[in-house]
Design a protein around this motif. Structure first.
Motif, PDB file in Angstrom:
ATOM      1  N   GLN A  99     -10.553   1.856   2.741  1.00 47.45           N
ATOM      2  CA  GLN A  99     -10.334   3.094   2.858  1.00 47.45           C
ATOM      3  C   GLN A  99      -9.062   3.565   1.438  1.00 47.45           C
ATOM      4  O   GLN A  99      -9.458   5.136   1.206  1.00 47.45           O
ATOM      5  N   ASP A 100      -7.952   2.830   1.353  1.00 47.27           N
ATOM      6  CA  ASP A 100      -7.106   3.252   0.002  1.00 47.27           C
ATOM      7  C   ASP A 100      -8.365   3.831  -0.652  1.00 47.27           C
ATOM      8  O   ASP A 100      -7.987   4.834  -1.347  1.00 47.27           O
ATOM      9  N   LEU A 148      -4.257  -2.152  -2.435  1.00 49.22           N
ATOM     10  CA  LEU A 148      -5.681  -1.220  -1.969  1.00 49.22           C
ATOM     11  C   LEU A 148      -6.179  -1.626  -0.790  1.00 49.22           C
ATOM     12  O   LEU A 148      -7.309  -3.140  -0.945  1.00 49.22           O
ATOM     13  N   ALA A 171       1.095   4.515  -2.357  1.00 47.51           N
ATOM     14  CA  ALA A 171       0.718   5.080  -2.723  1.00 47.51           C
ATOM     15  C   ALA A 171       1.776   5.918  -3.535  1.00 47.51           C
ATOM     16  O   ALA A 171       1.365   7.500  -4.137  1.00 47.51           O
ATOM     17  N   SER A 178       1.159  -1.224  -0.239  1.00 50.91           N
ATOM     18  CA  SER A 178      -0.107  -0.040   0.152  1.00 50.91           C
ATOM     19  C   SER A 178       0.927   1.373   0.055  1.00 50.91           C
ATOM     20  O   SER A 178       0.961   2.499  -0.256  1.00 50.91           O
ATOM     21  N   LYS A 179       1.890   1.492   0.366  1.00 50.92           N
ATOM     22  CA  LYS A 179       3.201   2.226   0.790  1.00 50.92           C
ATOM     23  C   LYS A 179       3.223   2.592  -1.079  1.00 50.92           C
ATOM     24  O   LYS A 179       3.620   3.922  -1.142  1.00 50.92           O
ATOM     25  N   ASN A 197     -10.284   6.418  -0.457  1.00 48.03           N
ATOM     26  CA  ASN A 197      -9.763   7.563  -0.682  1.00 48.03           C
ATOM     27  C   ASN A 197      -9.537   8.495  -2.137  1.00 48.03           C
ATOM     28  O   ASN A 197      -9.280   9.453  -2.240  1.00 48.03           O
TER      29      ASN A 197
END
Length: 383
Positions: free
Chosen positions: A259-260, A256, A19, A15-16, A263
């Protein structure tokens, strides 16, 4: 639309990385084309004489007299279809029987009346309550539905009216769809229509939109994405899924969490009644929800997480494109027919072929409480 389960550490690391990649790939909202800017400048200098002919002419011809549709046919920007890097980017998630979903996913459109709370527990997942541009999202499409898919009591509900009447509020809620021979399923109507007022009944000579009608209610949707081709000539796409997933391949999507997604993907919704009156002309509907405090537009906003909509979904057949953020204006507004025709003209000017969105789409039936998220948030920009 929720991705497969991964281990906690894998999800955090992926996820990091995802993002970071998305933020690097996405810019702020781009400027519109030079042709649109020139048209807007010309519009600002013209006298408003409440006629439709001037608005039509201004929508298609700049001060130089150039026919931009002919210019597009000759332009190198549109010569190579392979230059559209978003074409075919849609990630396919078929509709599924709501009862067969192992994990229920929130659906749209629901009731957005202030104070309403849905019945589907979303746990810690919340809608993105920021203006979308603050989350590096840009609009990747615009389309609209006949009648409103959402329900806002006193604004667009069973008590509204239009040239062909309205639909009833569901008794729980399996509301009837169009019964008057309409080509697509219709939704609720606003309260503005007056059959004795010529601005609601005088026909308009449509040049660019198809199948539209003065006096009718339409709900406009602007899908936004942080993975869109923001700020480039490929920003606007039909189908909108190509724009949403343009820079988000499946291998990245599967990293993901819910919430990802909420967002990074969102939709603006705003409901209009079309009038034949140039005092309601707005030249730039393609950019997104109209926000104008003096006219109370884009001020009282309902927010929740939901899904994609349209009449292929119902209270039996659910969309798997979820959870995405919805920000919906609770008020219904009047807008000139020429504003919509200008929007359709601008859509024709995009690199991608948006012709499948130049008409109203069918409306999904009002979503049952049990499929509507319970994470409603509110924003009143005047507060």
């Amino acid at each position: 639309m929720c991705p497969p389960t991964t281990t906690t550490e894998q999800a955090k690391d992926s996820s990091k990385a995802n993002a970071s990649n998305l933020k690097a790939a996405v810019g702020f909202l781009g400027l519109t084309t030079v042709g649109l800017l020139a048209s807007t400048i010309v519009l600002a200098t013209q006298k408003n004489d409440n006629t439709t002919s001037d608005a039509n002419a201004l929508a298609t011809v700049a001060a130089s007299g150039v026919n931009f549709m002919e210019s597009k046919d000759m332009s190198n920007f549109f010569a190579n279809e392979d230059a559209n890097v978003c074409a075919g980017a849609k990630l396919a998630f078929d509709n599924k029987l709501c009862a067969d979903l192992e994990v229920p996913v929130p659906q749209a459109g629901g009731n957005v009346t202030k104070g309403y709370v849905g019945g589907l527990d979303m746990g810690d997942i919340t809608p993105n309550t920021k203006p979308y541009f603050q989350s590096s999202m840009c609009p990747v499409n615009v389309h609209w539905h006949l009648g409103s898919e959402h329900y806002s009591y006193g604004e667009f509900d069973e008590n509204g009216n239009g040239p062909h009447g309205n639909v009833a509020r569901p008794s729980w809620a399996n509301r009837d769809l169009a019964t008057d021979g309409a080509a697509v399923a219709d939704g609720f109507r606003c309260h503005h229509y007056d059959e004795n007022d010529p601005k609601f009944t005088t026909k308009y000579d449509w040049k660019h939109c198809h199948g539209m009608e003065v006096g009718e209610t339409y709900e406009v949707h602007w899908p936004h994405s942080a993975a869109g081709a923001c700020g480039t000539v490929n920003q606007y796409q039909t189908p909108f899924y190509d724009g949403v997933f343009c820079n988000l391949p499946m291998e990245s999507f599967t990293t993901l969490g819910g919430q990802d997604i909420a967002n990074a993907v969102g939709v603006h919704g705003q409901v209009f009644t079309i009038v034949n009156d140039e005092s309601y002309f707005y030249p730039d509907m393609i950019r997104g929800m109209i926000v104008e405090p003096e006219m109370n537009m884009g001020q009282d906003i309902a927010m929740y997480t939901g899904s994609t909509t349209g009449d292929s979904r119902s209270n039996e057949m659910c969309s798997q494109y979820a959870p995405i953020t919805w920000q919906v204006d609770r008020k219904c507004h009047m807008i000139s027919a020429s504003s919509f025709d200008k929007l359709c003209y601008d859509m024709k000017m995009q690199r991608d072929d948006m012709s499948d969105d130049l008409h109203a789409h069918g409306s999904r039936e009002l979503v049952k409480d049990e499929y509507v998220a319970n994470n409603q948030a509110n924003r009143n920009l005047r507060a």
